[in-house]
Every structure is written in C-alpha cells, then in structure tokens.
Write an enzyme that holds these catalytic residues in place. Sequence first.
Site, short mmCIF file in Angstrom:
data_model
loop_
_atom_site.label_atom_id
_atom_site.label_comp_id
_atom_site.label_asym_id
_atom_site.label_seq_id
_atom_site.Cartn_x
_atom_site.Cartn_y
_atom_site.Cartn_z
N GLU A 172 25.39 18.78 -36.10
CA GLU A 172 25.80 19.12 -37.46
C GLU A 172 25.49 17.99 -38.44
OE1 GLU A 172 29.80 20.41 -36.59
OE2 GLU A 172 29.13 22.47 -36.33
N HIS A 410 37.94 35.96 -30.75
CA HIS A 410 37.63 34.54 -30.99
C HIS A 410 38.26 33.69 -29.90
CE1 HIS A 410 38.04 30.61 -33.38
NE2 HIS A 410 36.79 30.74 -33.05
N GLU A 412 38.42 29.85 -29.35
CA GLU A 412 38.19 28.42 -29.61
C GLU A 412 38.70 27.68 -28.38
OE1 GLU A 412 36.79 26.31 -32.17
OE2 GLU A 412 37.15 25.10 -30.39
N GLU A 505 29.67 27.13 -43.44
CA GLU A 505 31.06 26.65 -43.55
C GLU A 505 31.13 25.24 -44.15
OE1 GLU A 505 31.91 26.96 -39.35
OE2 GLU A 505 31.75 24.81 -39.06
#
Length: 698
Positions: A172, A410, A412, A505
């Site tokens: 990232e 989802h 995580e 994001e």
Amino acid sequence: MKKFLFVLLLFSATVSAQQALLHSPTGKLELTVSLDQAGILRYQLLQDGATVIAPSVLGVQFKDAEASFDRGMVWQAADTTVWSEMWEPVLGEESTIYNDYHLLTVKLSQPATGGQIMEVQFRLYDAGLGFRYYWPAQDKLNHFVIADERTQFSFNENPTAWWIPGDYDTNEYFYVKSTLGEVKASRSKAFTEIGTRHTWSEMGVQTPLQLKTAAGRYINIHEAALTNYPVMQLEITDGGYSAKAHLVPNIFGDKAYLQAPCQSPWRAINVGSKATDILASRMILNLNEPSKIKDPSFIKTTKYVGIWWEMHAGISTWDYAGTQDGSYDINNRKPSGKHGATTERTKVYIDFAAKHGLDAVLIEGWNTGWEDWFGKWKEDVFDFVTPYPDFDVPGLSAYAKSKGVKLIMHHETSGSVTNYERWMDTAYRFMKKYGYPAVKTGYVGKIIPRGEYHDGQWMTRHFNRVAEKTAAYGLMVNMHESHRPTGLNRTWPNWIASEAARGNEFNAWSSGNPPEHETILPFTRLMGGAMDYTPGIFEIKMSTYKPGATEQVHTTLAKQLALYVTMYSPLQMAADLPENYNKHLDAFQFIKDVALDWDETYYLEAEPGDYLTIARKAKGINEWFVGAITDENSRTATIDLSFLPAGKTYTLMLYRDAVDAHWEKNPMAYTIEKTQVNSGDKITVALAAGGGAAISIK
Ligand code: NOJ
Ligand code: CA
C-alpha cells in the site's frame, strides 16, 4: 563433463553443448541460455534484435548444502517443444485466450552433491518470457531449504521505472517514477501513512515492476503461479542496470521449505514496443495451470454495494461499542449508536440493490470482536459466526433472498491467520447455511503465526488453501491485504479479486492516491489479476461528513465511472452510499449498465502515470463500454470507434467532465450526452485535470 548434445529443431531453436537458442512463435523474441566455464547459467532476451535483458545470472542457493545450483553446474541436456492452445476463462477480459509458446528445458547437474538435478524451463511467447526452476524427483535430493535465489534481470541501460518499495508486509504505497538507479534517492516519495510495514533495503522494489527504456520499449517484470514459495521482490544493483530476485523470508531468514518434485513460480518478463502491448498480454494467465474447478457455475460477476464507505468516511463504526480500543466490558457491551452493520441499515442497502438491479450487499462489522481487533497481535479476535445483537443473520438472509439480492460475507482475520485456519470450515458452513455466495477476507496487522510476513511462503500457502477451500464449498473469495495476484485466477476462478495495493479507501482518511495512481495500477498491480479497487465515489470531498476535513478522492465524478472499465474486475463495488447515488441517478445509470465480463478488450491508448483509454465488448451481447482517464493534467482523449462492427448505427451515451470540472476545484461537475455513431467515427473527449470519461454504446 557429459557428452555434447545437439538437437536440430524445426522451429528455430538451436541447442549446443553449453548454449541454447530459442525463438518465439513469430520470431519476435530471441532467447539465449548459456553455461560458462565456472558452471554459472545465464540467459539473454532480445526483441526484434534489440536487447531486452542483457546476459543475466540464473540460479538458486540452498541452505546448509555442500553446493547449490548457482555455480559449478554441468549442462546435461536441453529439449524444446512447441505449444499451442486456446482456452476460455470462466470470467475475463476476453472470452478466448491463445497460449502459444516455444518451450526450452535445460537440465543441469551439480557434481559437488553427487549429481543433484535441476531443470530450468523457459516458455518463450511473442509477448514475453516465463521461466522457472524445477527439481524432479531424484535419489540425491529430497527435502531442501532455499536460502537465496540468484535470478537477475540486467539491462543495457538504467531504465525508467514505476515502482513501490520492497516490503514484506504491504503493497500500500504510492508508485514512484524514477530511473532504477534513483530508487534510493526517490524512496521517501513512496512513504505515506500505512500500518504494518516491513521494508528491507533502500534498493528494494516490488513486482509487478513496469520499466521503459530510452528507446521506448516497455518491460514488465512479475511472477506467475505463486503457490508454494515466497513472493519475489527485487533488489536494484549496478547503478540501476540490474535487479536481483529477493525472496521474502520468515524470521529465521529461510525463504522456502521444499521437497522434490517441486518448482519455483514462473518469473515473467512481458515486453512491448508500445505501452498497450503490456496490458494486452495474457502471458501471466497462460503461465498458470488450467482451472481446477469442474463446475464453475457458482462463479458469477458481482456488482455490489456495502456497509463499508460509511466506516471509512467516519460516519459509522465497525464495532457496536464504538471504542475500538478494547476498553469495554465484554459482558456489558453498550451500543454506541454509530454501529454501521445494523439490520435496519442493511435493509436500506438491500432495497437499493434490488431497486437498481445490483447483485449483492457487503456488510462489514456484523460480527463481534471489532472493539479490540487491531494492533495487539492478539490471537483470538473474531470467530466469524457470532453477530452483534443488532444484526439479524437469518432475518436478513431471508429478506435479501426475497428481494433477489445476495449478501457478501466479511472475514477480517486481523492477521491472526492461525485463528482463521481454525475457523475456516465452520465459517464457510455458516455462509452456506445463510446463502452467502462470496466472502471478502482481510489481513490487517502483523501476521500470526508470529515470525511470518504477509508475503512469505507460509502465507502464500494459506492464500492458496483459502482459494481451494472456498472452491470446495462453492464460494467466491475476494482477498484484501493479501499479497498481489500472480494469475492464479486461471486455476481458481472463484478467487475473483484481491486488493493488494492502495485502493480507493485511502482517499477517505489519508493523503490519498494521486490522480495518476489509476493510470499506473493496470501496469503494476493489475498485471497479476483483478483488483477490488472499490470505485464509484460520487460525494468526493470528505468535508461533507467532517466539517473542515481536507481529505478527498483525487478524481472527478466522471473518472470514477471510467474506472469500471479501466480497472478490470469481475467483482465491482459501487462504493458510495445509497443516499449519494440517489442525488445523481443519471450518472449512476452507467454503473448499473456497465458489464463485468467481456468478449474482447481494445487497449486504445496508454502511458503509465499519464493516461489510459480502454474499450471492451460485453460478453455475449452487442454492448460496448469505454473508459478514459487522465492524471493531474487535463487532456483530450481520442477514441477511435473502429472496434464497432461496420454498417450499423449505434447509440452512444457519454458521461464526461463538465467544462469547468477539476479534481480539486470542481470534482463533481459532469455532463451526459447522447449521440448516434458508427464504426467510422473518431470522437474526441476533453478530460478535466484528474478527470475521465465513460461511454456506453448499444
Ligand atoms: C482493510 C480493507 O482493505 C478494507 O476494505 C476493510 O474495510 C478494512 N480492512 C476492515 O477489514
Ligand atoms: Ca503523470
């Protein structure tokens, strides 16, 4: 020394004692592989007679071994074969893919270890070269540990590169453009706010690495079929004239634990005389094994909305208690009133999806654990089956079903992968019970087992296990934070997308992604496969939610539409809130219409870091979509419509920046125009600074 081996071939390959020469199917590329007096292996690659890769070392070093396959090797044999096939991806950028290459296999032995054998397999395409190391089953070699890979990529110059820093845990970063020789000096430009980070050298970069030579040749270095090995990153040497493979280790410094028969991933070098050649290459997919899924009918394109951006924008929270710091009483968890994933809010998204014909709704923050999920390197965080009290799993699953909408699960893991491994079967059975067809996974934070990195061999194997196990349950998977794809969606087409780069994001809560970011991603991150970039943000300035906030998406609204075409993915989010789409339903129409699976793709114009225009034909229907984007500079895109079948008139809808649009000053100004066109037309569209245009044609 073994006897010389001469093989005479029908298709322009020559093999002599210590050297082999191979041409690609049309002769465009030429590969030479040779062994020198010291028993060191090298390869060299030419395109139309010009050097792409100057003579570069090949080899692998073992841990605790008498000798390795890096010097003192003996040339045993070389073999060549022709391969030509056509295959059809389940979902893809085109419905038919040609896999044509010439294969050279060089067999080497190591006398210092009693004759251990290694092969290097080279697949030469017109679009590039793939090669890998292979250790056949043999008496002298069984278990071994890779200490280092010697693979080198050398150039006759110090090329320009679009790169991110080498890092064992994350991709990232901003992309930086510099020559390879300037990587160290330009390094600070890549650093922004990210959590878990583990850089390893000031000269380290990641792949896919996009390069451009002074003569305008485009070279892209990546890998394919990463299944049981660490990620390959690159260390720049020789003032930028060369790069060496750097494998992500574990905490012991070991790179890979292997047992023959086994192989490395393919090292993939795509070569083009134009930037668009790189985007059009299917070599990385072709280097992967065919699909292992016998009945792929559960794998479907998915356009989705979700309880997601509202958390990134700070409107609601993942956790029920609203502390996010563990300072709550587990037996007396009090609702904060800001929890996003409530039954009521989920129904708003389900209703919106149903009304507009979208496939699915993702819900994050539905399960317990979010009060204390991050930064503690804690092993037992989530169980993936226990909802918060305000989220009604059976009720919502029935409600979604009644509306013809799917729910996306989802998971995580917060980097606690041992915990996830323990829960996977239970969690996937839970999904099947409640009719969830797809799961988004995440790996935020430091990895457990402690001592492993996101990009090491252990995690590679985990990601492959997740793909295989979800496939066995008939589920699709979208992996976030995972290491960047290597074309494995050919083998596991249910592995429908990944994140593995700075997604949209970052624009909500950080310095964001510069306007050029999306012109670089197709040349870097997307070379290995689809990205869940989450485009479609219409309310661009975060000050809408947080008075005084300076964060914004570095885009115009029209560019957000174009991304559905330029960022290939069979899974696409309409990432903004239903309330924001309701204010711009005319522009939202493009998101509703755009296809996610294609018969053909036409790369019209591109320069990494500057601009990109792509046209695609929807699979099985006569509809075409075009996306054109630019960086921080305004520009005029020229779109040649000759990809349309001649002799017909088509209706074209153009969604473009208004004349006064500008990504910073006036990002939400757009206009929509309708015209009639035919295949002889060329249209020009003005793109605002940081802007774009989207087109649909019927
Ligand atoms: C990071 C992911 O990329 C993002 O999409 C997700 O919302 C958060 N992790 C929480 O899991
Ligand atoms: Ca630029």
